[in-house]
Design a protein around this motif. Structure first.
Motif, PDB file in Angstrom:
ATOM      1  N   GLU A   4       0.271  -1.380  -0.428  1.00  0.00           N
ATOM      2  CA  GLU A   4       0.113  -0.075   0.301  1.00  0.00           C
ATOM      3  C   GLU A   4       0.856   0.978  -0.576  1.00  0.00           C
ATOM      4  O   GLU A   4       0.695   1.882  -0.633  1.00  0.00           O
ATOM      5  N   GLN A   5       2.293   1.719   1.048  1.00  0.00           N
ATOM      6  CA  GLN A   5       2.762   2.175   1.192  1.00  0.00           C
ATOM      7  C   GLN A   5       3.350   2.572  -0.881  1.00  0.00           C
ATOM      8  O   GLN A   5       3.883   3.792  -0.987  1.00  0.00           O
ATOM      9  N   LYS A 174      -8.945  -3.583  -5.733  1.00  0.00           N
ATOM     10  CA  LYS A 174      -8.120  -3.417  -7.569  1.00  0.00           C
ATOM     11  C   LYS A 174      -7.164  -4.306  -7.725  1.00  0.00           C
ATOM     12  O   LYS A 174      -6.301  -4.352  -6.971  1.00  0.00           O
ATOM     13  N   ALA A 175      -7.308  -3.853  -9.115  1.00  0.00           N
ATOM     14  CA  ALA A 175      -5.868  -5.307  -9.600  1.00  0.00           C
ATOM     15  C   ALA A 175      -5.230  -4.335 -10.241  1.00  0.00           C
ATOM     16  O   ALA A 175      -3.814  -4.509 -10.569  1.00  0.00           O
ATOM     17  N   VAL A 334      -6.997 -11.435  -6.554  1.00  0.00           N
ATOM     18  CA  VAL A 334      -7.402 -10.328  -6.179  1.00  0.00           C
ATOM     19  C   VAL A 334      -7.681 -10.027  -5.061  1.00  0.00           C
ATOM     20  O   VAL A 334      -7.548  -8.520  -4.082  1.00  0.00           O
ATOM     21  N   MET A 335      -8.790 -10.563  -4.916  1.00  0.00           N
ATOM     22  CA  MET A 335     -10.116  -9.373  -3.280  1.00  0.00           C
ATOM     23  C   MET A 335      -8.394 -10.639  -2.229  1.00  0.00           C
ATOM     24  O   MET A 335      -9.213  -9.570  -1.307  1.00  0.00           O
ATOM     25  N   ALA A 336      -8.254 -11.175  -2.055  1.00  0.00           N
ATOM     26  CA  ALA A 336      -7.347 -11.657  -1.267  1.00  0.00           C
ATOM     27  C   ALA A 336      -6.703 -11.226  -1.265  1.00  0.00           C
ATOM     28  O   ALA A 336      -5.683 -10.229   0.450  1.00  0.00           O
ATOM     29  N   ALA A 337      -6.007 -10.594  -1.628  1.00  0.00           N
ATOM     30  CA  ALA A 337      -4.971  -9.740  -2.069  1.00  0.00           C
ATOM     31  C   ALA A 337      -4.528  -8.284  -1.647  1.00  0.00           C
ATOM     32  O   ALA A 337      -3.501  -7.467  -0.546  1.00  0.00           O
ATOM     33  N   ASP A 343      -4.376  -5.486   5.477  1.00  0.00           N
ATOM     34  CA  ASP A 343      -3.742  -5.823   6.628  1.00  0.00           C
ATOM     35  C   ASP A 343      -2.072  -5.470   6.873  1.00  0.00           C
ATOM     36  O   ASP A 343      -2.018  -5.458   8.160  1.00  0.00           O
ATOM     37  N   ASP A 344      -1.666  -6.222   6.094  1.00  0.00           N
ATOM     38  CA  ASP A 344       0.202  -5.157   6.257  1.00  0.00           C
ATOM     39  C   ASP A 344       0.358  -4.045   6.414  1.00  0.00           C
ATOM     40  O   ASP A 344       0.771  -3.605   7.096  1.00  0.00           O
TER      41      ASP A 344
END
Length: 896
Positions: A4-5, A174-175, A334-337, A343-344
């Motif tokens: 995400e960063q 989002k993919a 993609v949803m799980a990632a 979470d990360d």
């Protein structure tokens, strides 16, 4: 860096526009000023909820759990129908300002559960009853109640009895920046099978019906298969829409159904398949309401389901610029990632939190509320006042009405909202507080928000910041400089001590204009005593401080003057920071230092030296009524108006002073040659802890007196923070008598009993997060000067003497326990509602209310005002160990 960063960095550099799509769809566009074209300016009545499904909006779109692109060309949200309701559930229902017994109020249950700052993953929950939604009961019961009675809520209707409702979870991942996945999971919590129609809905904001767009500029949605369509837009390009199973694709146009609405809306656009066509097809069975050619500007994928008790059904959709041969092959991955990335990211963010799953859940949902509350906000005042070529000519008096002196204002941006249903418009001082928690997860967005209100197309040429759309001329407390300085400091820490001086400098220059506006407009007598009006505190005073006084004259405001002292110190500190890069700013730092000194002088020597705002008998600050006969009367209301002088405090290191010789010389000259000013400023010339200097409106003795009253549990100190008004006024109301009437101010811990300002905002007793946050921060700053040697009783009368840092920690604990489970597993904000407190499908979902009951802690007002209540994310970082917290919060520790 987490994934995400990485996304945030890519977005900031322009490598990938990860924030192009986000939760920028509001939850209520009806009943707003922007959509009001009435001759009398009655926005609530002009476009009510009942017409919302049939009227094409001019300035924005709304939806349930929706997203859109950053210019709101293309919108995606969820519509539902339980087979019982009179209409599709496309939007959230609530009462207008005139319908609610405490003002406007959403009457739905929904929760923001998760979001990353780039919106690569988002999740929310909507609780949808299986029985007919009680629209009329909610209207009727609230209309029958007075201001002295509690509001009648959705839970009070017993609509959730026997768990006969659906939990509808709405998730996005989002993919890629232009590849968005939507997953809708509906759980039947009831004892029997029940029908549920799920309709993911895609549409274009109407930009073509107002006479501005070139001919043929309307975008198009077209079916390309049994479960696929394309969306074409001149600015966006082409997007492909995929449904994961065959569904009836229903099409209509986002145009007004003038057959239903009648005057004053009239026809917009052409054709016969109107905005409410999908609603009429599903609910009324009108097959002529949708386009048989499967095209238009609005579409929905209709999934009629029968869901067994305890069963969950899933509907999936994908919106992508790519033409995908197998759009759902990687959907689950993609949803799980997306969830794993979230979470990360929050695991990284929450390293400073105590190891409490509950505290982490509270903080993560608070961040989710902050991030879901972004909105595309569009308002061009000139076009709004003059009307559009394709609409009927508007009354001439409109051009001289609401906001008519703000013709320069053109807002077309993503902005953090206070509450996307109750307050779906920005408010200047709300936004400043929003930026503090936002800076923890996305400092660039927080900085952009602060710069935005200072842009030429926002800020008035006079230097005034826009207040809010109902009255851009109103005046909010000047906290923009405070927020700018705090966000700069937070960002500097994240950037390895490399401050973004370009941001700081840009905002500083604009705020210098704003400071000058305050000095010229709100200090009419030029004595450094400021007015300002209601200053965001609504009904806190004896009179409506924004209206002409019934006595004539004006009010010399302790809060207005104190806010300006704080403003001056914030500007001084910003100038000192900039001076370390450019010595020219030393002169500006000196200017604001001098402003602060003269305001401090006025606080003590107000009324031309004959009268001041500090009351020696009560040892408290009050507003002063200055009537036309030149008489002055202290309005002896013990409220946060008298605590705001605490906020004007700054501590300067000796090292910084030594690096700014020109500023230091000017300060020394002032204090030596204006001894009456030197006497008023607390301990500037005496070094405190760590060779520091203090600037404050409060000398040591006044600070002790003010804290004695503030920390008294019979006055301001509640179990859940500092009240907006002293509980003393419960049994001792303040009464100001005129020839015509008596004006009474009494402690009211919950919803407003006063009709002043007409809404549900009450500053006569409840607990408000922004004020409490500033109190805590001020105590921390005082402690950084005085150190551990300065102790006061906490609570007053307990015999326990604590440092100011310990008291700040204890107040943080009182505020955070509003949301955290106590030893019995109950959250005070849920009060005595057993469903919310104990049901496993309710008890861990949080609402972040506008304010909280001064005695019980129950959440009140707007139910999703995560905006400034989102400051909880900062306070949770300072949670004490449980045993220590219990002793400080409850006041049970032994005296030290």
């Amino acid at each position: 860096m987490t994934q995400e960063q990485v996304r945030l960095a890519q977005h900031q550099t322009g490598e990938a526009r990860w924030k192009k799509f986000g939760p920028y769809l509001t939850e209520r566009q009806w009943g707003t000023v922007r959509e009001d074209y009435s001759p009398d300016g009655n926005a609530w009545n002009f476009l009510p909820h009942d017409l919302a499904r049939s009227v094409a909006y001019r300035w924005g779109e709304e939806g349930l759990g929706g997203i859109c692109d950053d210019q709101q060309h293309l919108c995606l949200s969820v519509a539902l129908w339980n087979g019982q309701d009179e209409m599709l559930k496309e939007r959230l229902f609530g009462l207008t300002n005139g319908q609610g017994n405490h003002g406007e109020d959403v009457k739905e249950l929904y929760y923001y559960l998760d979001s990353t700052p780039s919106h690569s993953y988002m999740k929310m929950l909507y609780k949808y009853p299986q029985q007919e939604f009680p629209y009329e009961e909610l209207r009727r019961e609230n209309a029958a109640r007075t201001r002295l009675e509690p509001e009648f809520e959705l839970l009070d209707t017993n609509i959730f009895a026997e768990n006969r409702y659906f939990d509808v979870f709405i998730e996005y991942a989002k993919a890629g920046p232009d590849d968005v996945l939507l997953q809708i999971t509906a759980h039947n919590r009831g004892p029997e099978a029940a029908p549920l129609h799920i309709l993911p809905t895609l549409w274009f904001r109407n930009t073509w019906a107002w006479g501005h767009a070139p001919s043929g500029a309307a975008p198009t949605l077209r079916a390309t298969g049994p479960a696929a369509a394309t969306a074409d837009h001149a600015a966006l390009g082409r997007y492909h829409v995929y449904c994961d199973e065959p569904a009836a694709l229903l099409f209509c146009d986002n145009n007004t159904n003038y057959h239903r609405t009648g005057d004053p809306f009239g026809p917009t656009g052409t054709g016969r398949y109107y905005k409410d066509g999908i609603n009429d097809y599903v609910v009324e069975g009108d097959v002529t309401a949708v386009n048989p050619n499967r095209g238009g500007t609005k579409m929905a994928a209709h999934h009629p389901l029968e869901i067994a008790p305890g069963e969950a059904r899933v509907v999936r959709l994908r919106l992508s610029q790519q033409e995908l041969a197998q759009p759902f092959a990687d959907f689950g991955q993609v949803m799980a990632a997306g969830l794993q990335d979230a979470d990360d990211f929050y695991q990284c963010m929450q390293q400073e939190l105590p190891p409490s799953a509950d505290a982490r859940n509270v903080q993560r949902q608070a961040f989710a509320g902050m991030l879901w509350s972004k909105q595309f906000y569009y308002y061009d005042v000139t076009q709004w006042l003059d009307g559009d070529p394709a609409l009927p000519r508007l009354p001439a008096r409109r051009r001289k009405g609401r906001n008519s002196n703000w013709r320069h204002l053109h807002n077309q941006d993503i902005i953090s909202m206070p509450d996307k249903w109750e307050y779906p418009w920005y408010a200047a001082w709300d936004l400043a507080f929003h930026c503090i928690p936002l800076a923890m997860v996305d400092a660039d967005f927080a900085k952009d928000q602060l710069r935005l209100l200072c842009r030429d197309w926002y800020m008035h040429p006079s230097g005034q910041l826009p207040a809010y759309e109902w009255n851009l001329n109103d005046v909010n407390p000047p906290v923009h400089a405070w927020a700018t300085w705090r966000v700069y400091q937070m960002d500097k820490k994240l950037r390895d001590n490399q401050g973004d001086t370009a941001f700081l400098e840009a905002v500083f220059h604009k705020l210098s204009l704003n400071f000058t506006w305050w000095v010229n407009r709100k200090d009419k007598s030029e004595r450094n005593i400021f007015e300002g009006g209601f200053l965001g505190l609504d009904n806190i005073g004896v009179f409506d401080r924004s209206a002409p006084l019934p006595t004539g004259g004006h009010i010399e405001q302790s809060d207005g003057t104190s806010w300006m002292a704080m403003f001056a110190l914030n500007m001084m500190r910003m100038a000192m920071e900039l001076a370390s890069h450019n010595p020219v700013y030393q002169e500006m730092a000196g200017k604001f230092f001098e402003h602060f000194l003269y305001i401090a002088d006025a606080m003590t020597r107000g009324g031309d030296g004959q009268f001041n705002l500090w009351d020696e008998e009560d040892q408290f600050y009050y507003d002063v009524l200055h009537t036309p006969d030149d008489a002055r009367t202290k309005l002896r209301v013990r409220s946060i108006v008298g605590l705001i002088p605490l906020f004007a405090v700054e501590v300067i290191d000796e090292e910084l002073l030594n690096s700014l010789p020109e500023f230091t010389e000017r300060a020394r000259w002032l204090l030596e040659n204006r001894p009456h000013l030197a006497q008023l400023v607390a301990r500037w010339q005496e070094q405190g802890k760590g060779a520091r200097h203090l600037l404050s409106l409060l000398r040591r003795s006044r600070l002790r007196h003010l804290l004695k009253r503030m920390l008294d549990e019979q006055e301001f100190l509640s179990d859940f923070g500092i009240r907006a008004m002293s509980r003393y006024h419960l049994e001792n109301p303040y009464v100001y008598s005129t020839v015509d009437t008596d004006f009474t101010v009494q402690y009211v811990p919950g919803e407003a009993e006063s009709s002043m300002f007409g809404g549900n905002s009450n500053w006569r007793g409840p607990i408000w997060f922004p004020i409490n946050y500033l109190i805590i921060e001020s105590l921390q700053r005082f402690h950084s000067y005085y150190g551990d040697s300065f102790r006061v009783e906490y609570p007053t009368g307990s015999g326990q003497r604590l440092t100011l840092q310990e008291i700040a920690d204890a107040l943080s604990g009182r505020l955070t326990k509003l949301f955290l489970k106590d030893s019995a597993g109950r959250r005070p904000a849920f009060a005595d509602d057993e469903l919310l407190q104990t049901d496993p499908h309710f008890r861990d979902y949080l609402l972040f209310h506008e304010y909280f009951h001064g005695d019980t802690g129950r959440g009140l007002g707007a139910s999703h005002q995560t905006g400034w209540t989102g400051l909880i994310v900062r306070l949770l970082r300072h949670q004490l160990p449980e045993n220590q917290a219990a002793s400080l919060i409850g006041g049970a520790a032994t005296a030290s």
